[in-house]
Design a protein around this motif. Structure first.
Motif, PDB file in Angstrom:
ATOM      1  N   GLN A   1     -50.255 -16.455  20.548  1.00  0.00           N
ATOM      2  CA  GLN A   1     -49.040 -16.521  21.366  1.00  0.00           C
ATOM      3  C   GLN A   1     -48.226 -17.766  21.055  1.00  0.00           C
ATOM      4  OE1 GLN A   1     -50.482 -16.256  25.400  1.00  0.00           O
ATOM      5  NE2 GLN A   1     -50.634 -14.015  25.340  1.00  0.00           N
ATOM      6  N   GLU A   2     -48.906 -18.883  20.879  1.00  0.00           N
ATOM      7  CA  GLU A   2     -48.185 -20.115  20.564  1.00  0.00           C
ATOM      8  C   GLU A   2     -47.549 -20.044  19.176  1.00  0.00           C
ATOM      9  OE1 GLU A   2     -51.002 -23.228  21.014  1.00  0.00           O
ATOM     10  OE2 GLU A   2     -51.026 -23.133  23.220  1.00  0.00           O
ATOM     11  N   ALA A   3     -48.242 -19.431  18.224  1.00  0.00           N
ATOM     12  CA  ALA A   3     -47.683 -19.320  16.877  1.00  0.00           C
ATOM     13  C   ALA A   3     -46.472 -18.387  16.856  1.00  0.00           C
ATOM     14  CB  ALA A   3     -48.751 -18.829  15.908  1.00  0.00           C
ATOM     15  N   LEU A   4     -46.458 -17.387  17.743  1.00  0.00           N
ATOM     16  CA  LEU A   4     -45.308 -16.483  17.846  1.00  0.00           C
ATOM     17  C   LEU A   4     -44.160 -17.094  18.638  1.00  0.00           C
ATOM     18  CD1 LEU A   4     -47.107 -13.079  18.556  1.00  0.00           C
ATOM     19  CD2 LEU A   4     -46.032 -13.802  16.419  1.00  0.00           C
ATOM     20  N   HIS A   5     -44.404 -18.248  19.246  1.00  0.00           N
ATOM     21  CA  HIS A   5     -43.406 -18.922  20.075  1.00  0.00           C
ATOM     22  C   HIS A   5     -42.905 -18.004  21.197  1.00  0.00           C
ATOM     23  CE1 HIS A   5     -43.300 -22.269  17.258  1.00  0.00           C
ATOM     24  NE2 HIS A   5     -43.123 -21.399  16.277  1.00  0.00           N
ATOM     25  N   PHE A   6     -43.819 -17.105  21.660  1.00  0.00           N
ATOM     26  CA  PHE A   6     -43.540 -16.198  22.778  1.00  0.00           C
ATOM     27  C   PHE A   6     -42.283 -15.350  22.531  1.00  0.00           C
ATOM     28  CE2 PHE A   6     -45.919 -19.812  24.363  1.00  0.00           C
ATOM     29  CZ  PHE A   6     -46.961 -19.203  25.056  1.00  0.00           C
ATOM     30  N   GLN A   7     -41.998 -15.055  21.273  1.00  0.00           N
ATOM     31  CA  GLN A   7     -40.834 -14.240  20.931  1.00  0.00           C
ATOM     32  C   GLN A   7     -41.227 -12.760  20.866  1.00  0.00           C
ATOM     33  OE1 GLN A   7     -38.457 -15.651  17.644  1.00  0.00           O
ATOM     34  NE2 GLN A   7     -38.938 -17.798  18.066  1.00  0.00           N
TER      35      GLN A   7
ATOM     36  N   ALA B   1     -45.722 -17.021  11.990  1.00  0.00           N
ATOM     37  CA  ALA B   1     -47.084 -17.241  12.471  1.00  0.00           C
ATOM     38  C   ALA B   1     -48.100 -17.049  11.352  1.00  0.00           C
ATOM     39  CB  ALA B   1     -47.375 -16.293  13.631  1.00  0.00           C
TER      40      ALA B   1
ATOM     41  N   ALA C   1     -40.728 -14.226  13.779  1.00  0.00           N
ATOM     42  CA  ALA C   1     -41.788 -14.961  14.461  1.00  0.00           C
ATOM     43  C   ALA C   1     -43.155 -14.580  13.909  1.00  0.00           C
ATOM     44  CB  ALA C   1     -41.721 -14.695  15.964  1.00  0.00           C
TER      45      ALA C   1
ATOM     46  N   CYS D   1     -42.232  -7.535  19.122  1.00  0.00           N
ATOM     47  CA  CYS D   1     -42.464  -8.849  18.514  1.00  0.00           C
ATOM     48  C   CYS D   1     -41.412  -9.123  17.438  1.00  0.00           C
ATOM     49  CB  CYS D   1     -43.865  -8.904  17.911  1.00  0.00           C
ATOM     50  SG  CYS D   1     -44.272 -10.470  17.124  1.00  0.00           S
ATOM     51  N   SER D   2     -40.881 -10.317  17.428  1.00  0.00           N
ATOM     52  CA  SER D   2     -39.881 -10.697  16.446  1.00  0.00           C
ATOM     53  C   SER D   2     -40.474 -10.690  15.041  1.00  0.00           C
ATOM     54  CB  SER D   2     -39.326 -12.085  16.776  1.00  0.00           C
ATOM     55  OG  SER D   2     -38.538 -12.585  15.716  1.00  0.00           O
TER      56      SER D   2
END
Length: 349
Positions: free
Chosen positions: A126-132, A109, A105, A101-102
């Protein structure tokens, strides 16, 4: 009279005169520094100076129920073989494991949770991490379940390590969220985020939790930190976590956002600091282990006070106001809080 004595002393022995003046100056300077709160040698302190002139400020705490607990499991841990985790929840939960995980990111989040939609479901996380992240693996955890789940990153991704420090990605971020929407409304804490270090070729430190955050329904964020007391008996497992229970949180104060040094991959450097702390002669405080221990000062009352910022649990309610410095590490005590809202009765004998 004093001037005549000093003149006579100087005529008798200039060397002895200089020694007396120097000693008087050192004692006076030590007293002045001690008055303003600086540490001075114990030999220069009077016995009655162990008592504090001002009471130690008490940090106001509120009792909240934490439905989540996560600890590392047994077996080998590596990026290739994966890592075993043992979640324990009071309600049915979803464990989401984000590999690679970034760092930016994740911090973004956490800040977004304070401003906008709460991270109360795997989809919102997942959306808050922008899938990074490299890979996401989810597990269903039933209430009261105590089994282990082994999560690993698919070998076809070809990721064997996360590079040298400072890193741009965390090896593993484990997120616990409640399954039922109506259950989320019953708890103030909606999710638990644990950053886990997993050993690889570039950084071989054993797997451990770097830090853990609890996110509340009101947009606050609290970082779980261990409490310490003087070492007695066997050293506990540093990866062990407490069972789901009532957790203390500051009353009326939003938890601060993570420090900026986390944004540059500094979490891995925190792991090295954890390793150094494991070598110190201190034990991590776990609920139940401290019960029945006596205050290190009076040896009579039960330990019920945690001193901040050093987080030593070592004194009772009666002795906490008698010291400006921690009896264990001698650091200055800014404030304290009670382990139990109702002070335990003092031991007799």
């Amino acid at each position: 009279m004093a001037a005549l004595f000093l003149v006579t002393l100087y005529e008798y022995s200039p060397t002895f005169y200089i020694s007396v003046i120097t000693l008087c100056f050192m004692v006076t300077a030590a007293m002045v520094l001690g008055w303003f709160g600086f540490d001075v040698p114990v030999i220069l302190l009077r016995s009655d100076e162990t008592e504090s002139t001002l009471p130690t400020p008490e940090k106001k705490m509120v009792q909240v129920t934490n439905p989540f607990a996560l600890e590392l499991g047994s077996g080998p841990s590596s990026v290739r073989e994966g890592v075993a985790v043992r979640p324990r929840c009071l309600e049915p939960c979803v464990l989401s494991c984000f590999w690679g995980c970034s760092v930016n990111a994740l911090q973004g989040a956490l800040q977004a949770h304070q401003r906008g939609p709460r991270l109360s479901s795997p989809r919102l996380v997942q959306e808050a991490l922008h899938f990074q992240y490299h890979h996401c693996q989810t597990f269903f955890v039933d209430s009261g379940e105590a089994g282990e789940h082994r999560t690993r990153m698919p070998s076809e991704l070809g990721v064997q390590d996360f590079g040298l420090l400072p890193r741009e990605r965390y090896p593993l971020v484990a997120v616990l969220t409640l399954v039922e929407p109506e259950t989320r409304e019953a708890y103030n804490i909606v999710s638990s985020i644990t950053v886990v270090h997993v050993p690889d070729k570039s950084y071989g430190l054993s797997s451990r939790s770097l830090f853990q955050y609890l996110l509340t329904a009101h947009g606050n964020m609290y970082e779980l930190k261990p409490l310490f007391m003087s070492g007695e008996g066997a050293q506990p497992d540093p990866n062990q976590r407490a069972e789901p229970q009532a957790a203390g949180a500051p009353s009326g104060e939003p938890a601060p956002a993570p420090e900026d040094d986390h944004n540059d991959g500094g979490g891995e450097e925190d792991a090295a600091a954890v390793a150094d702390e494991d070598k110190e002669e201190e034990e991590e405080w776990h609920d139940g282990e401290g019960e029945g221990r006596d205050c290190v000062v009076c040896q009579n009352g039960a330990i019920n006070r945690v001193l901040l910022p050093c987080r030593h649990a070592c004194v009772c309610d009666a002795c906490v106001s008698r010291f400006q410095h921690c009896p264990i590490c001698r650091s200055f005590v800014m404030e304290s809080f009670a382990l139990s809202q109702e002070p335990p009765p003092a031991a007799t004998g």
